[in-house]
Enzyme design. Structure first.
Site, PDB file in Angstrom:
ATOM      1  N   TRP A 102       1.134  -1.110  -0.092  1.00 44.23           N
ATOM      2  CA  TRP A 102      -0.350   0.205  -0.153  1.00 44.23           C
ATOM      3  C   TRP A 102       0.700   1.007   0.059  1.00 44.23           C
ATOM      4  O   TRP A 102       0.750   2.231  -0.444  1.00 44.23           O
ATOM      5  CB  TRP A 102      -0.877  -0.105   0.905  1.00 44.23           C
ATOM      6  CG  TRP A 102      -2.435  -1.060   0.772  1.00 44.23           C
ATOM      7  CD1 TRP A 102      -2.301  -2.155   2.048  1.00 44.23           C
ATOM      8  CD2 TRP A 102      -3.172  -1.449  -0.142  1.00 44.23           C
ATOM      9  NE1 TRP A 102      -3.414  -3.171   0.709  1.00 44.23           N
ATOM     10  CE2 TRP A 102      -3.410  -1.896  -0.214  1.00 44.23           C
ATOM     11  CE3 TRP A 102      -2.892   0.039  -0.982  1.00 44.23           C
ATOM     12  CZ2 TRP A 102      -4.937  -2.523  -1.321  1.00 44.23           C
ATOM     13  CZ3 TRP A 102      -4.622  -0.366  -1.870  1.00 44.23           C
ATOM     14  CH2 TRP A 102      -5.362  -1.501  -1.747  1.00 44.23           C
ATOM     15  N   ASP A 171      -1.291   6.166   6.617  1.00 43.90           N
ATOM     16  CA  ASP A 171      -2.927   5.883   6.020  1.00 43.90           C
ATOM     17  C   ASP A 171      -2.664   4.925   6.474  1.00 43.90           C
ATOM     18  O   ASP A 171      -2.579   3.615   6.559  1.00 43.90           O
ATOM     19  CB  ASP A 171      -2.484   4.535   4.307  1.00 43.90           C
ATOM     20  CG  ASP A 171      -2.993   4.130   4.151  1.00 43.90           C
ATOM     21  OD1 ASP A 171      -4.047   3.400   4.601  1.00 43.90           O
ATOM     22  OD2 ASP A 171      -2.958   3.429   2.900  1.00 43.90           O
ATOM     23  N   LYS A 195     -12.342  -1.856   6.843  1.00 44.58           N
ATOM     24  CA  LYS A 195     -11.941  -2.829   7.863  1.00 44.58           C
ATOM     25  C   LYS A 195     -12.293  -2.864   9.226  1.00 44.58           C
ATOM     26  O   LYS A 195     -12.917  -3.660   9.893  1.00 44.58           O
ATOM     27  CB  LYS A 195      -9.765  -2.432   7.479  1.00 44.58           C
ATOM     28  CG  LYS A 195      -9.583  -3.812   6.690  1.00 44.58           C
ATOM     29  CD  LYS A 195      -8.738  -2.215   5.264  1.00 44.58           C
ATOM     30  CE  LYS A 195      -8.027  -2.839   4.272  1.00 44.58           C
ATOM     31  NZ  LYS A 195      -8.168  -2.212   3.212  1.00 44.58           N
TER      32      LYS A 195
HETATM   33  C1  PLP Z   1      -7.298  -1.701   2.120  1.00 47.36           C
HETATM   34  C2  PLP Z   1      -6.324  -0.684   1.812  1.00 47.36           C
HETATM   35  C3  PLP Z   1      -6.237   0.025   0.395  1.00 47.36           C
HETATM   36  C4  PLP Z   1      -7.394   0.543   0.026  1.00 47.36           C
HETATM   37  O1  PLP Z   1      -8.195   0.485   0.740  1.00 47.36           O
HETATM   38  P1  PLP Z   1      -9.610   1.459  -0.872  1.00 47.36           P
HETATM   39  O2  PLP Z   1     -10.139   1.618   0.127  1.00 47.36           O
HETATM   40  O3  PLP Z   1      -9.854   0.267  -1.615  1.00 47.36           O
HETATM   41  O4  PLP Z   1      -8.774   2.149  -1.239  1.00 47.36           O
HETATM   42  C5  PLP Z   1      -5.193   1.359   1.408  1.00 47.36           C
HETATM   43  N1  PLP Z   1      -4.487   1.247   2.369  1.00 47.36           N
HETATM   44  C6  PLP Z   1      -4.384   0.232   3.136  1.00 47.36           C
HETATM   45  C7  PLP Z   1      -3.320   0.322   4.271  1.00 47.36           C
HETATM   46  C8  PLP Z   1      -5.628  -0.952   2.842  1.00 47.36           C
HETATM   47  O5  PLP Z   1      -4.999  -1.784   4.155  1.00 47.36           O
END
Ligand code: PLP
Length: 359
Positions: A102, A171, A195
């Site tokens: 990511w 993030d 999540k």
């Molecule tokens: C799942 C995830 C993403 C992507 O998220 P989207 O909502 O599909 O854009 C980005 N960063 C991390 C750390 C993730 O776990």
């Protein structure tokens, strides 16, 4: 339906109490005479929901008034663009920590807007370790530092916070609300909802007020944090149902005792599973011990040929979505807030039985 434990990385398991409330309230929300999906985001019912959910999140995370909380769309991936657009502030360089899949995606997108200084790089160890902060190569002329506290795919989680003299951007998609963090140390925190917050279609952004209002020219107006903040995340129609689900999850978490309570549960769940892996000669996890994720736990079987049998038998035992990411292989158990200790205990018992029969 018998008890199922869903180890999906995302969209992920929701607390059962939340699903039940969604079901109970599906046809009519409060006294609205309509479903929450069918009412105006500007009507009194939804406005009250929006306000309360923001306040609940502020309470849970101790977010002070100098931060705006935004309820946006586009997933964490849209933030990969919004971060440089909003934070470059006329500068041409940004620092990015490359610790997994990511962060790599965030870097690739940022490179469309600026020169990215990769200040640490875990790709050489296949995302199983993180360099000490003293060894990072921070560019002091950069506009900000971006990092990913928990890498969802490799299961690599920071046990420290980088401290820099520039806005720190995180993030937190796969670890937000899993443990206490000091929001005041951050410029921007963002997380997709699917999540640990609720369902897909919603992205939470927590942004320090003084960082807004200085965007890269000629970008979409929706991608300006100030547009969103000045309109209470309702410049256009927000993602109302995911916002509603998030509001239920926040209430559920508050009732459980908030982050001080959930952090202990999460630590114990993770310890249960890592101990089981480490004590067996059959399962293994390659991540450096102090950077092992509490939320996403990949593990390999000693014999890869048994992977599909493991998955099949696990599913027959009510343990689903354990298949690892294709880049890592093996299994991955995502054990976010909604996964109870019993789910992890059941997984461990299954793993031990499977090892006895096949190991
Ligand atoms: C799942 C995830 C993403 C992507 O998220 P989207 O909502 O599909 O854009 C980005 N960063 C991390 C750390 C993730 O776990």
């Amino acid at each position: 339906m018998s008890q199922i434990y869903n180890f999906s990385a995302g969209p992920a398991m929701l607390p059962k109490q939340v699903l039940q409330l969604m079901q109970e309230e599906l046809l009519e929300y409060n006294d609205a005479k309509a479903s929450v999906m069918e009412i105006s985001h500007r009507g009194a019912d939804f406005m009250a929901l929006a306000q309360k959910s923001e306040q609940d999140l502020r309470d849970l995370m101790n977010i002070t008034d100098n931060y705006k909380v935004l309820f946006l769309q586009g997933g964490a991936s849209a933030q990969f663009s919004m971060i440089p657009i909003n934070l470059l502030h006329g500068k041409t360089i940004a620092n990015y920590a490359h610790t997994g899949h990511w962060s790599k995606k965030a870097i690739t997108e940022a490179q469309r807007y600026c020169n990215v200084n990769i200040c640490t790089d875990s790709s050489s160890n296949k995302y199983t370790d993180i360099a000490n902060f003293e060894n990072w190569n921070i560019d002091e002329n950069a506009a900000y530092l971006h990092y990913t506290p928990n890498e969802t795919i490799a299961g690599l989680e920071f046990d420290y916070m980088p401290e820099v003299n520039m806005p720190l951007v995180a993030d937190m998609s796969s670890m937000i609300l899993s443990r206490e963090i000091d929001v005041s140390k951050y410029g921007v925190i963002y997380a997709g909802a699917q999540k640990n917050i609720g369902i897909s279609g919603l992205t939470i952004v927590i942004v320090r007020e003084d960082l807004m209002g200085n965007v890269v020219k000629n970008q979409p107006i929706l991608f300006d944090y100030a547009t969103q903040a000045n309109n209470n995340s309702m410049y256009n129609t927000p993602s109302t149902y995911p916002w509603y689900v998030a509001s239920l999850v926040f209430e559920w978490l508050k009732k459980k005792g908030g982050l001080t309570a959930i952090v202990k549960i999460n630590e114990h769940k993770a310890k249960t599973l890592y101990d089981a892996i480490d004590m067996s000669g059959f399962y293994s996890n390659p991540v450096a011990k102090k950077y092992r994720s509490w939320m996403n736990i990949p593990f390999l079987l000693a014999n890869e040929d048994l992977n599909s049998l493991f998955l099949e038998k696990a599913a027959n035992n009510g343990l689903i979505t354990l298949k690892g990411h294709r880049s890592v292989g093996g299994m991955r158990a995502s054990i976010y807030n909604a996964m109870p200790q019993e789910g992890v205990d059941k997984l461990v018992a299954f793993m031990q039985d499977f090892e006895k029969e096949n190991g």
